[in-house]
Design a protein around this motif. Structure first.
Motif, mmCIF file in Angstrom:
data_model
loop_
_atom_site.group_PDB
_atom_site.id
_atom_site.type_symbol
_atom_site.label_atom_id
_atom_site.label_comp_id
_atom_site.label_asym_id
_atom_site.label_seq_id
_atom_site.Cartn_x
_atom_site.Cartn_y
_atom_site.Cartn_z
ATOM 1 N N VAL A 221 27.974 29.364 37.654
ATOM 2 C CA VAL A 221 28.214 30.744 38.098
ATOM 3 C C VAL A 221 29.707 30.946 38.351
ATOM 4 O O VAL A 221 30.261 32.012 38.035
ATOM 5 N N GLY A 222 30.356 29.922 38.885
ATOM 6 C CA GLY A 222 31.802 30.004 39.119
ATOM 7 C C GLY A 222 32.587 30.203 37.838
ATOM 8 O O GLY A 222 33.526 31.010 37.787
ATOM 9 N N ILE A 223 32.207 29.481 36.782
ATOM 10 C CA ILE A 223 32.878 29.634 35.480
ATOM 11 C C ILE A 223 32.686 31.053 34.949
ATOM 12 O O ILE A 223 33.640 31.708 34.507
ATOM 13 N N ALA A 224 31.443 31.538 34.996
ATOM 14 C CA ALA A 224 31.137 32.872 34.472
ATOM 15 C C ALA A 224 31.881 33.960 35.239
ATOM 16 O O ALA A 224 32.504 34.855 34.646
ATOM 17 N N VAL A 225 31.822 33.901 36.564
ATOM 18 C CA VAL A 225 32.445 34.934 37.396
ATOM 19 C C VAL A 225 33.973 34.875 37.280
ATOM 20 O O VAL A 225 34.646 35.916 37.238
ATOM 21 N N THR A 226 34.529 33.674 37.206
ATOM 22 C CA THR A 226 35.988 33.529 37.086
ATOM 23 C C THR A 226 36.500 34.149 35.795
ATOM 24 O O THR A 226 37.479 34.902 35.797
ATOM 25 N N PHE A 227 35.839 33.865 34.680
ATOM 26 C CA PHE A 227 36.310 34.401 33.407
ATOM 27 C C PHE A 227 36.077 35.910 33.337
ATOM 28 O O PHE A 227 36.910 36.658 32.805
ATOM 29 N N GLY A 228 34.941 36.371 33.879
ATOM 30 C CA GLY A 228 34.707 37.810 33.951
ATOM 31 C C GLY A 228 35.735 38.493 34.836
ATOM 32 O O GLY A 228 36.257 39.564 34.497
ATOM 33 N N GLY A 229 36.034 37.879 35.971
ATOM 34 C CA GLY A 229 37.039 38.430 36.880
ATOM 35 C C GLY A 229 38.433 38.413 36.286
ATOM 36 O O GLY A 229 39.226 39.335 36.519
ATOM 37 N N PHE A 230 38.738 37.375 35.501
ATOM 38 C CA PHE A 230 40.041 37.303 34.847
ATOM 39 C C PHE A 230 40.203 38.442 33.843
ATOM 40 O O PHE A 230 41.290 39.012 33.697
ATOM 41 N N ALA A 231 39.109 38.776 33.154
ATOM 42 C CA ALA A 231 39.143 39.908 32.223
ATOM 43 C C ALA A 231 39.445 41.207 32.973
ATOM 44 O O ALA A 231 40.241 42.034 32.511
ATOM 45 N N VAL A 232 38.811 41.396 34.139
ATOM 46 C CA VAL A 232 39.076 42.589 34.952
ATOM 47 C C VAL A 232 40.537 42.606 35.408
ATOM 48 O O VAL A 232 41.194 43.655 35.407
ATOM 49 N N TYR A 233 41.061 41.434 35.780
ATOM 50 C CA TYR A 233 42.465 41.315 36.198
ATOM 51 C C TYR A 233 43.414 41.764 35.093
ATOM 52 O O TYR A 233 44.471 42.352 35.345
ATOM 53 N N LEU A 234 43.012 41.517 33.844
ATOM 54 C CA LEU A 234 43.822 41.918 32.693
ATOM 55 C C LEU A 234 43.612 43.382 32.316
ATOM 56 O O LEU A 234 44.228 43.877 31.368
ATOM 57 N N GLY A 235 42.724 44.065 33.038
ATOM 58 C CA GLY A 235 42.443 45.464 32.723
ATOM 59 C C GLY A 235 41.401 45.626 31.638
ATOM 60 O O GLY A 235 41.307 46.685 31.014
#
Length: 392
Positions: A221-235
């Motif tokens: 779940v940490g891997i999934a949420v981190t990469f999803g969150g990183f995408a949001v960080y990039l806009g």
């Protein structure tokens, strides 16, 4: 005051409501997603901006597309990308450009027409993916095409949102801004490819060493949420990031280990996404632009069905399968809500009503897609079995 309800109490009441509605949906065979959305609309005043509900809904949509991404390793994703671009462009023309022209014909100014077209463009990734899973259609011939269209739209939609936000704030969205946004999408995809081919090729052995299921849940779940969150960080979209996170882990040998660990968490949280989704829909008082609303709802359904029929043929699907794909793409959802949030006044109310109508009709068409296809093309011919006794 309704808004003074404690966050934790509100979250508990939502879970109990989900249980009741899920049971009603099970007993009546009525799509529970519709019940969850209507529930969210009905309690919007009570639980507006509930932090726990918002957080759980974000994690739920990330896990949904993380699990979808697991079905597409790099080779399969590359093959899908080569075939989907022409159908994706057809979708942009029919669902975005033509809708903008319709809004302009009904008297909207150029900016309002763009906002309205943005609301009508993207299929709901969450609703469609949930229905594919619920109805056992993940293995169907049209599913890869449907998911390809969803991912294509998730690439176009952030660009569209960025343009609309820039225009609404009075800023200019230049060609450099466009290239920068596309560059971020390409960069995120390349990062997923590199990590998938290097780091995550060795994750399977590591997972086998972890006996405690709780630690596996935290890791995955940490891997999934981190990469999803990183995408949001990039806009970008968390849906795109989560899907790419799944693609990274699809390179390991036994993805069923990952699926078995993450699926129960997704199933627990996913209903909260649709409830939260309902709380974000603005209804207001009365129905504005009735003529344009009826026209755009009708065209939205026709456009997606054409994307299925014509685009599916370009993708290489048989006529029967292509029609079933088109009927499965009609629901609107989360990106429509985001774009409607940029609007103001009557356009915002228009967007909320449009989303409810198309979400409901889209789910109905999805459910009846096999029956409609059979009605038009007849029952598919049964495959002949070879009953000959093999010779020695």
């Amino acid at each position: 005051m309704l808004n003074d309800v404690p966050t934790l109490l509100g979250a508990g009441l939502v879970l109990l409501g989900i249980f009741v509605l899920g049971y009603i949906g099970f007993r009546t065979r009525f799509p529970n997603v519709i019940l969850y959305i209507l529930f969210g609309i009905s309690i919007a005043g009570l639980l507006h901006e509930n932090e726990i509900l918002h957080f759980s809904s974000e994690v739920a949509i990330v896990l949904l597309f993380f699990l979808l991404g697991l079905e597409f390793n790099m080779k399969r994703l590359g093959g899908m990308a080569k075939k989907i671009w022409s159908s994706g462009l057809l979708d942009v023309i029919l669902s975005l450009v033509v809708s903008m022209v319709i809004a302009f014909v009904f008297g909207a100014d150029w900016f309002s027409a763009l906002v309205i077209a943005g609301i009508t463009y993207a299929t709901s990734s969450s609703i469609t993916a949930k229905l594919l899973d619920d109805k056992g259609r993940m293995a169907n011939a049209e599913t890869e095409y449907v998911l390809g269209i969803l991912i294509f739209e998730d690439l176009v939609a952030p660009i569209l949102v960025a343009i609309i936000i820039a225009l609404s704030s009075g800023d200019q969205f230049t060609g450099v801004d466009m290239l920068f946004l596309i560059g971020k999408i390409i960069g995120l995809t390349l990062l997923a490819v590199i990590l998938g081919k290097t780091v995550f090729m060795h994750v399977e052995k590591f997972l086998l060493r972890i006996d405690d299921e709780d630690f596996k849940i935290v890791l995955l779940v940490g891997i999934a949420v981190t990469f999803g969150g990183f995408a949001v960080y990039l806009g970008l979209s968390e849906v795109l990031g989560a899907f790419l996170a799944g693609v990274m882990l699809a390179e390991i040998g036994k993805i069923e280990q990952v699926e078995g660990t993450v699926t129960p968490v997704r199933d627990l949280l996913l209903p909260t996404f649709f409830v939260y989704f309902g709380t974000t829909i603005e209804l207001g008082e009365g129905i504005p632009y009735v003529g344009m609303l009826i026209t755009l709802v009708a065209w939205s359904l026709i456009a997606k069905i054409l994307v299925g029929i014509v685009g599916g043929k370009l993708y290489g699907l048989p006529k029967r399968v292509a029609l079933r794909a088109g009927l499965s793409l009609c629901a609107r959802g989360e990106f429509s809500v985001v774009i409607a949030g940029v609007a103001a006044g009557s356009i915002k109310i228009f967007g909320g009503i449009y989303i409810i109508i198309t979400a409901f009709l889209g789910m109905l068409l999805f459910n009846y897609a096999p029956k409609i296809t059979t009605k038009i093309y007849g029952k598919p011919p049964k495959k002949k079995k070879d009953l000959r006794v093999p010779t020695v």
